[in-house]
Enzyme design. Structure first.
Site, PDB file in Angstrom:
ATOM      1  N   LYS A  13       0.831  -1.213   0.000  1.00 52.01           N
ATOM      2  CA  LYS A  13       0.000   0.000   0.000  1.00 52.01           C
ATOM      3  C   LYS A  13       0.865   1.262   0.000  1.00 52.01           C
ATOM      4  CE  LYS A  13      -2.171  -0.919   3.924  1.00 52.01           C
ATOM      5  NZ  LYS A  13      -1.544  -2.183   4.316  1.00 52.01           N
ATOM      6  N   ARG A  87      -9.006   0.899   9.099  1.00 48.81           N
ATOM      7  CA  ARG A  87      -8.535  -0.436   9.489  1.00 48.81           C
ATOM      8  C   ARG A  87      -9.529  -1.164  10.386  1.00 48.81           C
ATOM      9  NH1 ARG A  87      -2.700   0.942   9.025  1.00 48.81           N
ATOM     10  NH2 ARG A  87      -1.485  -0.964   9.146  1.00 48.81           N
ATOM     11  N   ARG A 126      11.758  -5.873   4.704  1.00 53.68           N
ATOM     12  CA  ARG A 126      11.487  -4.455   4.426  1.00 53.68           C
ATOM     13  C   ARG A 126      12.443  -3.585   5.256  1.00 53.68           C
ATOM     14  NH1 ARG A 126       5.547  -1.993   4.901  1.00 53.68           N
ATOM     15  NH2 ARG A 126       5.725  -2.414   7.117  1.00 53.68           N
ATOM     16  N   ARG A 155      11.734  -1.285  10.692  1.00 53.41           N
ATOM     17  CA  ARG A 155      10.723  -0.783  11.614  1.00 53.41           C
ATOM     18  C   ARG A 155      10.582  -1.756  12.775  1.00 53.41           C
ATOM     19  NH1 ARG A 155       5.492   0.632   7.916  1.00 53.41           N
ATOM     20  NH2 ARG A 155       4.516  -0.354   9.717  1.00 53.41           N
ATOM     21  N   ARG A 166       0.456  -8.335  13.790  1.00 50.61           N
ATOM     22  CA  ARG A 166      -0.225  -7.477  12.809  1.00 50.61           C
ATOM     23  C   ARG A 166      -1.089  -8.294  11.854  1.00 50.61           C
ATOM     24  NH1 ARG A 166       4.640  -4.745  10.389  1.00 50.61           N
ATOM     25  NH2 ARG A 166       3.263  -3.448   9.162  1.00 50.61           N
TER      26      ARG A 166
HETATM   27  P1  AMP Z   1       1.301   1.116   8.693  1.00 51.68           P
HETATM   28  O1  AMP Z   1       2.453   2.007   8.443  1.00 51.68           O
HETATM   29  O2  AMP Z   1       0.069   1.481   7.908  1.00 51.68           O
HETATM   30  O3  AMP Z   1       1.639  -0.353   8.580  1.00 51.68           O
HETATM   31  O4  AMP Z   1       0.873   1.353  10.225  1.00 51.68           O
HETATM   32  C1  AMP Z   1       1.777   1.083  11.283  1.00 51.68           C
HETATM   33  C2  AMP Z   1       1.025   0.971  12.590  1.00 51.68           C
HETATM   34  O5  AMP Z   1       0.368   2.214  12.891  1.00 51.68           O
HETATM   35  C3  AMP Z   1      -0.085  -0.066  12.652  1.00 51.68           C
HETATM   36  O6  AMP Z   1       0.393  -1.384  12.889  1.00 51.68           O
HETATM   37  C4  AMP Z   1      -0.916   0.467  13.811  1.00 51.68           C
HETATM   38  O7  AMP Z   1      -0.277   0.229  15.052  1.00 51.68           O
HETATM   39  C5  AMP Z   1      -0.872   1.977  13.558  1.00 51.68           C
HETATM   40  N1  AMP Z   1      -1.951   2.406  12.657  1.00 51.68           N
HETATM   41  C6  AMP Z   1      -1.828   2.930  11.402  1.00 51.68           C
HETATM   42  N2  AMP Z   1      -3.015   3.191  10.858  1.00 51.68           N
HETATM   43  C7  AMP Z   1      -3.938   2.832  11.779  1.00 51.68           C
HETATM   44  C8  AMP Z   1      -5.354   2.832  11.810  1.00 51.68           C
HETATM   45  N3  AMP Z   1      -6.073   3.243  10.752  1.00 51.68           N
HETATM   46  N4  AMP Z   1      -5.972   2.406  12.937  1.00 51.68           N
HETATM   47  C9  AMP Z   1      -5.270   1.981  14.011  1.00 51.68           C
HETATM   48  N5  AMP Z   1      -3.932   1.920  14.046  1.00 51.68           N
HETATM   49  C10 AMP Z   1      -3.256   2.342  12.948  1.00 51.68           C
END
Ligand code: AMP
Length: 217
Positions: A13, A87, A126, A155, A166
């Site tokens: 994404k 999400r 990654r 990360r 996750r």
């Molecule tokens: P991402 O970079 O999109 O993989 O997001 C990293 C982390 O941020 C996720 O594993 C969640 O802990 C938090 N996070 C990001 N977007 C959301 C969301 N829409 N709702 C809840 N937690 C989020």
């Protein structure tokens, strides 16, 4: 265009949202990226989010909703690609209501379909550039020569325990969001495997199908 890119962690994404934003002049809104910046700056939101993010859990809806609302409002509810939001069903329902109220419904929801085994392989290799936020993959997309290696990091939530968490969270809380969008005119699912350009072309095709009649506000 108002796009949601949807899919499991590691589906691509972030990479595809970045390409779309560069090539179609859209604002890339990544709630994960906003949270990581807030954590780095040690803002109150960042401090609240840190333990959730690092454990691979979802940050509470009300916190993320404020971030999403601010980001979408800052571009006047148009010309954006959302990456990592919504999400949960609650987030999806809020987003629909919020955009309807602004007279700016989503023009496309594109799901990136990638099998679980590919996801684990992608996430564990990654790496991310701490300053630009750009994602790399140790084999498929290594950082270009000359990049300061100290700035290329893994990360914390890409470590094996957090990856497993996750994926569980995705299955339990985020996959139902796909069911929420399936059947809507704006929804398309594309194969998220293959090269970045192949996936990009599939997304572009999905956007062609969904946007002509829906691009007006
Ligand atoms: P991402 O970079 O999109 O993989 O997001 C990293 C982390 O941020 C996720 O594993 C969640 O802990 C938090 N996070 C990001 N977007 C959301 C969301 N829409 N709702 C809840 N937690 C989020």
């Amino acid at each position: 265009m108002r796009i949601v890119l949807f899919g499991p962690p590691g589906a691509g994404k972030g990479t595809q949202a970045r390409l779309l934003s560069e090539r179609r002049d859209l604002c890339h809104i990544s709630t994960g990226e906003i949270l990581r910046e807030s954590m780095e700056d040690e803002t109150p939101v960042g401090r609240e989010a840190k333990s959730y993010v690092e454990a691979g859990e979802l940050v509470p809806d009300d916190v993320v909703r404020r971030l999403a609302e601010d980001a979408i409002s800052s571009v006047e509810h148009d010309g954006f690609v959302l990456d990592g939001y919504p999400r949960t069903l609650q987030q999806a329902e809020w987003l629909t209501a919020f955009l309807e109220k602004e007279g700016a419904p989503l023009t496309a929801v594109v799901n990136l379909d990638v099998p679980d085994e590919k996801i684990v392989a992608r996430l564990s290799k990654r790496r991310v550039h701490t300053e630009t936020g750009e994602n790399f993959h140790l084999e498929a997309k290594p950082p270009p020569p000359g990049v300061d290696e100290a700035l290329i990091v893994q990360r914390p939530d890409d470590r094996p325990e957090a990856i497993r968490k996750r994926l569980d969270v995705y299955r339990d809380e985020t996959a139902p969001v796909r069911a929420h969008y399936e059947g809507h005119d704006a929804y398309r699912s594309v194969d998220g495997t293959g090269s970045f350009e192949e996936v990009y072309d599939r997304i572009a095709e999905a956007l062609e199908e969904t946007t002509p009649a829906r691009s007006g506000r």
